[in-house]
Design a protein around this motif. Structure first.
Motif, short mmCIF file in Angstrom:
data_model
loop_
_atom_site.label_atom_id
_atom_site.label_comp_id
_atom_site.label_asym_id
_atom_site.label_seq_id
_atom_site.Cartn_x
_atom_site.Cartn_y
_atom_site.Cartn_z
N GLN A 195 0.82 -1.20 0.00
CA GLN A 195 0.00 0.00 0.00
C GLN A 195 0.86 1.25 0.00
O GLN A 195 0.55 2.23 -0.69
CB GLN A 195 -0.93 0.01 1.20
CG GLN A 195 -2.08 0.98 1.07
CD GLN A 195 -2.98 0.66 -0.11
OE1 GLN A 195 -3.52 -0.44 -0.21
NE2 GLN A 195 -3.13 1.59 -1.03
N SER A 196 1.96 1.24 0.74
CA SER A 196 2.86 2.40 0.78
C SER A 196 3.47 2.67 -0.59
O SER A 196 3.55 3.82 -1.04
CB SER A 196 3.97 2.17 1.82
OG SER A 196 3.45 2.12 3.12
N VAL A 197 3.93 1.59 -1.23
CA VAL A 197 4.53 1.74 -2.56
C VAL A 197 3.51 2.24 -3.57
O VAL A 197 3.79 3.13 -4.38
CB VAL A 197 5.15 0.40 -3.01
CG1 VAL A 197 5.61 0.47 -4.46
CG2 VAL A 197 6.33 0.02 -2.11
N MET A 198 2.31 1.67 -3.53
CA MET A 198 1.26 2.09 -4.46
C MET A 198 0.83 3.54 -4.21
O MET A 198 0.62 4.31 -5.16
CB MET A 198 0.04 1.17 -4.31
CG MET A 198 0.30 -0.27 -4.69
SD MET A 198 0.25 -0.55 -6.46
CE MET A 198 -1.51 -0.49 -6.75
N ASN A 199 0.71 3.92 -2.94
CA ASN A 199 0.23 5.26 -2.62
C ASN A 199 1.15 6.35 -3.17
O ASN A 199 0.69 7.32 -3.77
CB ASN A 199 0.09 5.44 -1.10
CG ASN A 199 -1.15 4.79 -0.56
OD1 ASN A 199 -2.03 4.36 -1.30
ND2 ASN A 199 -1.22 4.68 0.76
N LEU A 200 2.45 6.21 -2.96
CA LEU A 200 3.37 7.25 -3.40
C LEU A 200 3.69 7.12 -4.88
O LEU A 200 3.57 8.07 -5.65
CB LEU A 200 4.65 7.22 -2.57
CG LEU A 200 5.66 8.33 -2.88
CD1 LEU A 200 5.02 9.72 -2.78
CD2 LEU A 200 6.85 8.24 -1.94
N ASN A 201 4.12 5.93 -5.29
CA ASN A 201 4.60 5.78 -6.67
C ASN A 201 3.49 5.95 -7.70
O ASN A 201 3.71 6.56 -8.76
CB ASN A 201 5.24 4.40 -6.85
CG ASN A 201 6.48 4.21 -5.99
OD1 ASN A 201 6.80 5.04 -5.15
ND2 ASN A 201 7.18 3.11 -6.20
N LEU A 202 2.30 5.45 -7.39
CA LEU A 202 1.21 5.52 -8.37
C LEU A 202 0.18 6.59 -8.05
O LEU A 202 -0.08 7.47 -8.86
CB LEU A 202 0.53 4.15 -8.49
CG LEU A 202 1.33 3.07 -9.22
CD1 LEU A 202 0.50 1.80 -9.34
CD2 LEU A 202 1.76 3.54 -10.59
N GLN A 203 -0.42 6.52 -6.87
CA GLN A 203 -1.44 7.52 -6.55
C GLN A 203 -0.87 8.93 -6.60
O GLN A 203 -1.47 9.84 -7.18
CB GLN A 203 -2.04 7.25 -5.17
CG GLN A 203 -3.04 8.33 -4.74
CD GLN A 203 -3.72 8.00 -3.44
OE1 GLN A 203 -4.61 7.13 -3.41
NE2 GLN A 203 -3.34 8.66 -2.35
N GLY A 204 0.29 9.13 -6.00
CA GLY A 204 0.89 10.46 -5.99
C GLY A 204 1.18 10.97 -7.39
O GLY A 204 0.90 12.12 -7.72
N SER A 205 1.75 10.10 -8.22
CA SER A 205 2.08 10.52 -9.59
C SER A 205 0.82 10.78 -10.41
O SER A 205 0.75 11.76 -11.17
CB SER A 205 2.93 9.43 -10.27
OG SER A 205 4.16 9.26 -9.59
#
Length: 255
Positions: A110-120
């Motif tokens: 979830q941490s990886v998805m939140n920053l790498n994908l959701q943030g971008s």
């Protein structure tokens, strides 16, 4: 670098307190752009911005979580409030959490998805809305990775997000080209940064297995980024540029 190539341009660079992001922010600013420099750490953002200002650049720190949608809108609003417009967005902030697939925890994914994908994704969305309203055109760039092209041990989650960013850039070509917004990605390979150099074997290992005989420097990656968001690349969109000294051509494992 041509001085003032980015004159009258306003850029947001996330994850820019150190490493590749800092070098991108520095080069953009010294080439004439006004830069809103983001990092999760207020201390790093302030130090990085201060360094760039001391070199003669126009740079303002804006610390916060680049995965948070509300904060993302604040970044866009602050860039416009402070500098008058928005021209360039570099979604550089990302997180790497190693772990074998069979035991990878949900919290890490979830941490990886939140920053790498959701943030971008939402940085691109909110920036695009602003650029469209201005009717000025602009450039959005996502930071990918060679792990989005070649399997790398214990990086299934991270590599998945980086491959997804390249598809996102291609998909947005369909929706944003009519507004003269370019969408591209840069995929660095092994790069010498403050974080990677914490591994005392990193530099020698990657020098040995990289065809060009060395890992990338932050300048190598920043040079590629600045080209893709510059006027020289105004007809290049939906593309990915790998900066890895030839490593993906041979894909020798560091393990």
């Amino acid at each position: 670098m041509i001085t003032n190539k980015f004159a009258n341009q306003v850029a947001i660079v996330t994850g820019a307190g150190q490493g590749i992001g800092f070098e991108i922010a520095k080069q953009l600013s010294l080439a004439g752009a006004a830069v809103l420099l983001n990092d999760l750490s207020a201390e790093l953002a302030d130090q990085a911005s201060g360094t760039i200002k001391a070199l003669g650049g126009n740079c303002h720190p804006f610390a916060g979580d680049a995965s948070d949608i509300g904060f993302i809108q604040q970044m866009v609003d602050e860039a416009v409030r402070r500098f008058g417009r928005l021209s360039i967005v570099i979604a550089n902030a990302g997180i790497t959490l190693f772990g074998d697939f069979l035991n990878y925890p949900a919290a890490s994914l979830q941490s990886v998805m939140n920053l790498n994908l959701q943030g971008s994704f939402f940085l691109a969305q909110r920036a695009a809305r602003q650029i469209i309203a201005q009717k000025t055109g602009g450039s959005i760039l996502f930071m990918s990775s060679v792990t989005g092209h070649q399997a790398h041990q214990n990086l299934a989650a991270y590599g998945m997000t980086k491959a997804a960013l390249e598809m996102l850039a291609k998909s947005l070509v369909v929706e944003l080209s009519q507004h003269q917004i370019t969408l591209n990605t840069v995929a660095p390979g092994a790069t010498l940064t403050e974080r990677t150099m914490e591994d005392e074997n990193y530099q020698n290992t990657w020098a040995r297995i990289t065809p060009m005989g060395r890992a990338a420097t932050v300048e190598d990656v920043a040079n590629a980024v600045l080209f893709l968001v510059s006027p020289d690349a105004r007809h290049i969109t939906g593309q990915n540029l790998i900066v890895d000294g030839g490593w993906t051509a041979v894909s020798t494992s560091p393990y």
